[in-house]
Design an enzyme around this catalytic site. Structure first.
Site, PDB file in Angstrom:
ATOM      1  N   VAL B  99      88.699  -5.492 -77.661  1.00 46.41           N
ATOM      2  CA  VAL B  99      89.041  -5.857 -76.293  1.00 46.41           C
ATOM      3  C   VAL B  99      89.377  -7.339 -76.309  1.00 46.41           C
ATOM      4  O   VAL B  99      88.728  -8.116 -77.019  1.00 46.41           O
ATOM      5  CB  VAL B  99      87.861  -5.591 -75.328  1.00 46.41           C
ATOM      6  CG1 VAL B  99      88.214  -5.997 -73.899  1.00 46.41           C
ATOM      7  CG2 VAL B  99      87.444  -4.122 -75.385  1.00 46.41           C
ATOM      8  N   CYS B 100      90.408  -7.732 -75.545  1.00 47.48           N
ATOM      9  CA  CYS B 100      90.692  -9.148 -75.346  1.00 47.48           C
ATOM     10  C   CYS B 100      90.989  -9.808 -76.702  1.00 47.48           C
ATOM     11  O   CYS B 100      91.622  -9.204 -77.565  1.00 47.48           O
ATOM     12  CB  CYS B 100      89.486  -9.761 -74.628  1.00 47.48           C
ATOM     13  SG  CYS B 100      89.730 -11.333 -73.806  1.00 47.48           S
ATOM     14  N   SER B 101      90.515 -11.019 -76.907  1.00 48.78           N
ATOM     15  CA  SER B 101      90.805 -11.723 -78.160  1.00 48.78           C
ATOM     16  C   SER B 101      90.045 -11.145 -79.350  1.00 48.78           C
ATOM     17  O   SER B 101      90.176 -11.645 -80.467  1.00 48.78           O
ATOM     18  CB  SER B 101      90.512 -13.217 -78.010  1.00 48.78           C
ATOM     19  OG  SER B 101      89.184 -13.419 -77.575  1.00 48.78           O
ATOM     20  N   GLY B 102      89.294 -10.079 -79.139  1.00 46.74           N
ATOM     21  CA  GLY B 102      88.685  -9.369 -80.262  1.00 46.74           C
ATOM     22  C   GLY B 102      89.732  -8.889 -81.258  1.00 46.74           C
ATOM     23  O   GLY B 102      89.447  -8.752 -82.454  1.00 46.74           O
TER      24      GLY B 102
END
Lengths: 212, 212
Positions: B99-102
């Site tokens: 998720v996101c910058s993951g």
């Protein structure tokens, strides 16, 4: 501006974390997670614990109170000390809010008498027992009392509150930061759109969201 | 089915808790929150800690891996031990997700070479450094790699995954349980719909979501 989030055993994680993610980003906001005893508090699924940094006794005058829901509400309904705390801090809040079956706790504390309020769709029918007017909307604002429907509705509640507290521009900025442009791959998120058979099956299941 | 959620200092809470709330309700699913060291892990805002029940060394063969994003990704990008762990457990997963910058962490672990992937809108431009093809969609599935856009997009990702793992009926049931019928009061949740001035201001601000 202090925002207090009540934690208790078997609360539903997203009820608390969704609003925190939004409200905590308001400039000048300070969120405090508080429980009867400080330390880790287990959520309803059992595999996640969130830390309460403060005891309820240490939180006496928050500007905003947020009460999440979850199966654990059943225990809190029978816990006069926590209901007293809700009633006491409510006396000084600008906003007193809940997500999901958290509204039953506001009701049990005597705060929703004669007020429109919402809750998880399974819990809505229990609101009249506390003198509240059950209102099947996603977010209901009546005076300083703002209640949200089930679990994920706390995010919508928090954006609504952010707009009222800090203005539309700040609310829009936070919405963009958390990239809240929802695209559910299914259309079963409300009793109005979910298949009737599914609604009936869940009503008959052991899905308990804090019925008193 | 074991679902491992990686935690690290200054991750974004909703990135992890949104998907957990959905995926953890799949019948037979067991979620484990894991970090380099077990114990409380602070999120990016600093006022919330989530408990890692397991050390990374104890989690060796999850079926699903979920990597949240947040400002702390910058530190994990420089932490070979955690990147090694991601790479090692990925060898046995059915789904490897972020998720996101993951997604930058999946990229740094070498898992997105030649694959379409998404990220927080601020981080999207960093994906090519890892050989990934940045794709500005809310949820991107390429083989067993499923990536979500910023923060709240993890909920959509989790419903999509639930459908693929457990079928549409289970996904719809969980959507109704968490009453995911989103109604944002503003329409600023994506760079496509937010005012251009707001997008530019946030790009120029100290909004750092794990740029490498």
């Amino acid at each position: 501006m202090q925002i207090a989030v009540l934690l208790y055993d078997r609360f539903t994680a997203l009820d608390a974390v969704g609003p925190y993610e939004v409200l905590g980003r308001i400039p000048g906001a300070e969120v405090v997670f508080a429980a009867a005893r400080p330390g880790p508090v287990r959520t309803d699924q059992g595999t996640l614990a969130v830390t309460a940094d403060a005891a309820l006794s240490e939180v006496t005058s928050p500007d905003v109170l947020l009460v999440p829901g979850g199966p654990g509400t059943a225990d809190v309904l029978a816990d006069p000390a926590t209901l007293d705390w809700i009633r006491r801090v409510d006396a000084g809040t600008t906003w007193t809010t809940s997500v999901c079956s958290g509204s039953l706790l506001l009701g049990a504390a005597g705060l929703l008498e004669g007020r429109r309020a919402t809750s998880h769709w399974v819990s809505l029918e229990h609101l009249p027992a506390f003198g509240a007017v059950p209102t099947a909307e996603r977010v209901v604002v009546d005076g300083k009392y703002a209640t949200a429907a089930g679990v994920s509705a706390g995010i919508d509640l928090a954006l609504e509150l952010t707009g009222r507290i800090a203005g539309d521009e700040t609310a829009r900025a936070i919405q963009l930061v958390v990239e809240y442009d929802p695209r559910p791959p299914y259309d079963a998120g409300s009793v109005a759109t979910a298949p009737a058979g599914l609604v009936a099956a869940l009503r008959a299941s052991d899905l308990v969201v804090g019925a008193p």
